[in-house]
Design a protein around this motif. Sequence first.
Motif, PDB file in Angstrom:
ATOM      1  N   THR A  38       0.842  -1.192   0.000  1.00 48.78           N
ATOM      2  CA  THR A  38       0.000   0.000   0.000  1.00 48.78           C
ATOM      3  C   THR A  38       0.877   1.242   0.000  1.00 48.78           C
ATOM      4  O   THR A  38       1.994   1.232   0.527  1.00 48.78           O
ATOM      5  N   LYS A  39       0.362   2.270  -0.604  1.00 48.54           N
ATOM      6  CA  LYS A  39       0.999   3.588  -0.599  1.00 48.54           C
ATOM      7  C   LYS A  39      -0.092   4.599  -0.284  1.00 48.54           C
ATOM      8  O   LYS A  39      -1.240   4.432  -0.690  1.00 48.54           O
ATOM      9  N   ALA A  40       0.272   5.655   0.426  1.00 49.06           N
ATOM     10  CA  ALA A  40      -0.679   6.690   0.783  1.00 49.06           C
ATOM     11  C   ALA A  40      -0.105   8.050   0.437  1.00 49.06           C
ATOM     12  O   ALA A  40       1.106   8.274   0.545  1.00 49.06           O
ATOM     13  N   GLY A  41      -0.967   8.935   0.009  1.00 52.54           N
ATOM     14  CA  GLY A  41      -0.547  10.283  -0.335  1.00 52.54           C
ATOM     15  C   GLY A  41      -1.636  11.016  -1.080  1.00 52.54           C
ATOM     16  O   GLY A  41      -2.764  10.527  -1.216  1.00 52.54           O
ATOM     17  N   THR A  42      -1.286  12.172  -1.586  1.00 48.51           N
ATOM     18  CA  THR A  42      -2.223  13.002  -2.332  1.00 48.51           C
ATOM     19  C   THR A  42      -1.993  12.801  -3.820  1.00 48.51           C
ATOM     20  O   THR A  42      -0.876  12.955  -4.306  1.00 48.51           O
ATOM     21  N   MET A  43      -3.057  12.457  -4.528  1.00 53.18           N
ATOM     22  CA  MET A  43      -2.932  12.250  -5.963  1.00 53.18           C
ATOM     23  C   MET A  43      -2.956  13.606  -6.656  1.00 53.18           C
ATOM     24  O   MET A  43      -3.876  14.391  -6.451  1.00 53.18           O
ATOM     25  N   MET A  52      -1.577   3.441 -28.999  1.00 53.88           N
ATOM     26  CA  MET A  52      -2.267   2.229 -29.427  1.00 53.88           C
ATOM     27  C   MET A  52      -3.095   1.633 -28.286  1.00 53.88           C
ATOM     28  O   MET A  52      -4.239   1.275 -28.466  1.00 53.88           O
ATOM     29  N   PHE A  53      -2.488   1.533 -27.117  1.00 51.30           N
ATOM     30  CA  PHE A  53      -3.168   1.006 -25.935  1.00 51.30           C
ATOM     31  C   PHE A  53      -3.414   2.162 -24.973  1.00 51.30           C
ATOM     32  O   PHE A  53      -2.470   2.744 -24.457  1.00 51.30           O
ATOM     33  N   LYS A  54      -4.658   2.500 -24.737  1.00 54.91           N
ATOM     34  CA  LYS A  54      -5.005   3.564 -23.792  1.00 54.91           C
ATOM     35  C   LYS A  54      -4.922   3.003 -22.380  1.00 54.91           C
ATOM     36  O   LYS A  54      -5.594   2.033 -22.051  1.00 54.91           O
ATOM     37  N   THR A  55      -4.066   3.607 -21.567  1.00 61.42           N
ATOM     38  CA  THR A  55      -3.882   3.143 -20.192  1.00 61.42           C
ATOM     39  C   THR A  55      -4.079   4.315 -19.236  1.00 61.42           C
ATOM     40  O   THR A  55      -3.946   5.474 -19.621  1.00 61.42           O
ATOM     41  N   TYR A  56      -4.384   3.984 -18.005  1.00 61.93           N
ATOM     42  CA  TYR A  56      -4.530   4.982 -16.950  1.00 61.93           C
ATOM     43  C   TYR A  56      -3.212   5.075 -16.198  1.00 61.93           C
ATOM     44  O   TYR A  56      -2.681   4.076 -15.734  1.00 61.93           O
ATOM     45  N   GLU A  57      -2.698   6.293 -16.089  1.00 60.77           N
ATOM     46  CA  GLU A  57      -1.429   6.529 -15.404  1.00 60.77           C
ATOM     47  C   GLU A  57      -1.624   7.609 -14.352  1.00 60.77           C
ATOM     48  O   GLU A  57      -2.358   8.572 -14.576  1.00 60.77           O
ATOM     49  N   GLY A  58      -0.991   7.448 -13.204  1.00 59.11           N
ATOM     50  CA  GLY A  58      -1.148   8.429 -12.144  1.00 59.11           C
ATOM     51  C   GLY A  58       0.111   8.633 -11.338  1.00 59.11           C
ATOM     52  O   GLY A  58       1.084   7.884 -11.450  1.00 59.11           O
ATOM     53  N   ARG A  59       0.063   9.680 -10.519  1.00 60.16           N
ATOM     54  CA  ARG A  59       1.181  10.016  -9.651  1.00 60.16           C
ATOM     55  C   ARG A  59       0.623  10.398  -8.281  1.00 60.16           C
ATOM     56  O   ARG A  59      -0.284  11.220  -8.178  1.00 60.16           O
ATOM     57  N   LEU A  60       1.181   9.793  -7.262  1.00 57.89           N
ATOM     58  CA  LEU A  60       0.782  10.045  -5.877  1.00 57.89           C
ATOM     59  C   LEU A  60       1.950  10.722  -5.177  1.00 57.89           C
ATOM     60  O   LEU A  60       3.078  10.234  -5.244  1.00 57.89           O
ATOM     61  N   ILE A  61       1.687  11.852  -4.534  1.00 63.85           N
ATOM     62  CA  ILE A  61       2.721  12.545  -3.771  1.00 63.85           C
ATOM     63  C   ILE A  61       2.600  12.086  -2.328  1.00 63.85           C
ATOM     64  O   ILE A  61       1.586  12.309  -1.684  1.00 63.85           O
ATOM     65  N   GLU A  77       7.464  10.671  -4.947  1.00 64.86           N
ATOM     66  CA  GLU A  77       6.416  10.436  -5.932  1.00 64.86           C
ATOM     67  C   GLU A  77       6.273   8.947  -6.180  1.00 64.86           C
ATOM     68  O   GLU A  77       7.256   8.230  -6.298  1.00 64.86           O
ATOM     69  N   PHE A  78       5.047   8.502  -6.259  1.00 63.37           N
ATOM     70  CA  PHE A  78       4.736   7.114  -6.570  1.00 63.37           C
ATOM     71  C   PHE A  78       4.000   7.104  -7.906  1.00 63.37           C
ATOM     72  O   PHE A  78       2.863   7.547  -8.004  1.00 63.37           O
ATOM     73  N   MET A  79       4.699   6.659  -8.943  1.00 67.59           N
ATOM     74  CA  MET A  79       4.114   6.571 -10.284  1.00 67.59           C
ATOM     75  C   MET A  79       3.447   5.211 -10.416  1.00 67.59           C
ATOM     76  O   MET A  79       4.063   4.194 -10.078  1.00 67.59           O
ATOM     77  N   PHE A  80       2.219   5.175 -10.931  1.00 62.20           N
ATOM     78  CA  PHE A  80       1.490   3.918 -11.011  1.00 62.20           C
ATOM     79  C   PHE A  80       0.610   3.869 -12.245  1.00 62.20           C
ATOM     80  O   PHE A  80       0.345   4.891 -12.887  1.00 62.20           O
ATOM     81  N   SER A  81       0.174   2.670 -12.577  1.00 62.88           N
ATOM     82  CA  SER A  81      -0.784   2.425 -13.662  1.00 62.88           C
ATOM     83  C   SER A  81      -2.024   1.776 -13.056  1.00 62.88           C
ATOM     84  O   SER A  81      -1.965   1.198 -11.974  1.00 62.88           O
ATOM     85  N   VAL A  82      -3.138   1.880 -13.777  1.00 63.40           N
ATOM     86  CA  VAL A  82      -4.389   1.270 -13.339  1.00 63.40           C
ATOM     87  C   VAL A  82      -4.965   0.514 -14.532  1.00 63.40           C
ATOM     88  O   VAL A  82      -5.052   1.057 -15.633  1.00 63.40           O
ATOM     89  N   ALA A  95      -9.558  13.318  -7.305  1.00 62.81           N
ATOM     90  CA  ALA A  95      -8.281  13.995  -7.535  1.00 62.81           C
ATOM     91  C   ALA A  95      -8.058  15.033  -6.447  1.00 62.81           C
ATOM     92  O   ALA A  95      -8.972  15.758  -6.068  1.00 62.81           O
ATOM     93  N   GLY A  96      -6.877  15.062  -5.903  1.00 64.49           N
ATOM     94  CA  GLY A  96      -6.525  16.012  -4.853  1.00 64.49           C
ATOM     95  C   GLY A  96      -6.808  15.509  -3.452  1.00 64.49           C
ATOM     96  O   GLY A  96      -6.406  16.141  -2.485  1.00 64.49           O
ATOM     97  N   ALA A  97      -7.480  14.380  -3.312  1.00 67.42           N
ATOM     98  CA  ALA A  97      -7.779  13.822  -1.989  1.00 67.42           C
ATOM     99  C   ALA A  97      -6.598  12.993  -1.503  1.00 67.42           C
ATOM    100  O   ALA A  97      -5.736  12.582  -2.273  1.00 67.42           O
ATOM    101  N   TYR A  98      -6.579  12.734  -0.209  1.00 67.32           N
ATOM    102  CA  TYR A  98      -5.564  11.859   0.385  1.00 67.32           C
ATOM    103  C   TYR A  98      -6.049  10.427   0.210  1.00 67.32           C
ATOM    104  O   TYR A  98      -7.130  10.058   0.671  1.00 67.32           O
TER     105      TYR A  98
END
Length: 134
Positions: A38-43, A52-61, A77-82, A95-98
């Motif tokens: 698990t990782k916790a932080g503010t997205m 070609m492949f649409k993917t979800y990408e995010g960053r958690l501070i 920073e925690f870079m992740f895919s979904v 977005a912006g929540a902890y």
Amino acid sequence: MEQSSKWKKIVLIAGLVVIAILAGIFYYRYEFVFGDGTKAGTMNYFVHKGYMFKTYEGRLIQSGIRRPVQGSIQSNEFMFSVTDAHVADILNKNAGAYLELHYKEYLHTLPWRGVSVFVVDSVMAIKPVSPTQP
């Protein structure tokens, strides 16, 4: 005639062994879950992108990360895919929540799974961030 069928059997068995070994290597490199956590932080970044492949990408501070050795650099920073659209929808709406996110870590990436080896599979907790009043 008997010699020919013997060689065909040997080639068939060798081919099946090679295919089984290649399948095992592929599974270990791309599908084996190396770890999870698990990782916790503010997205602060979440996007659906790709050519070609649409993917979800995010960053958690992550907050509260300290350097263990003076002078060393550690990213907060925690870079992740979904991969799950339902999880992506939850992240988009918060977005912006902890957030507390559960992820799986793979050894290598696949184009349809995202650009990160960290794949978030669930949202464990959402805490709205309230602005501080001076």
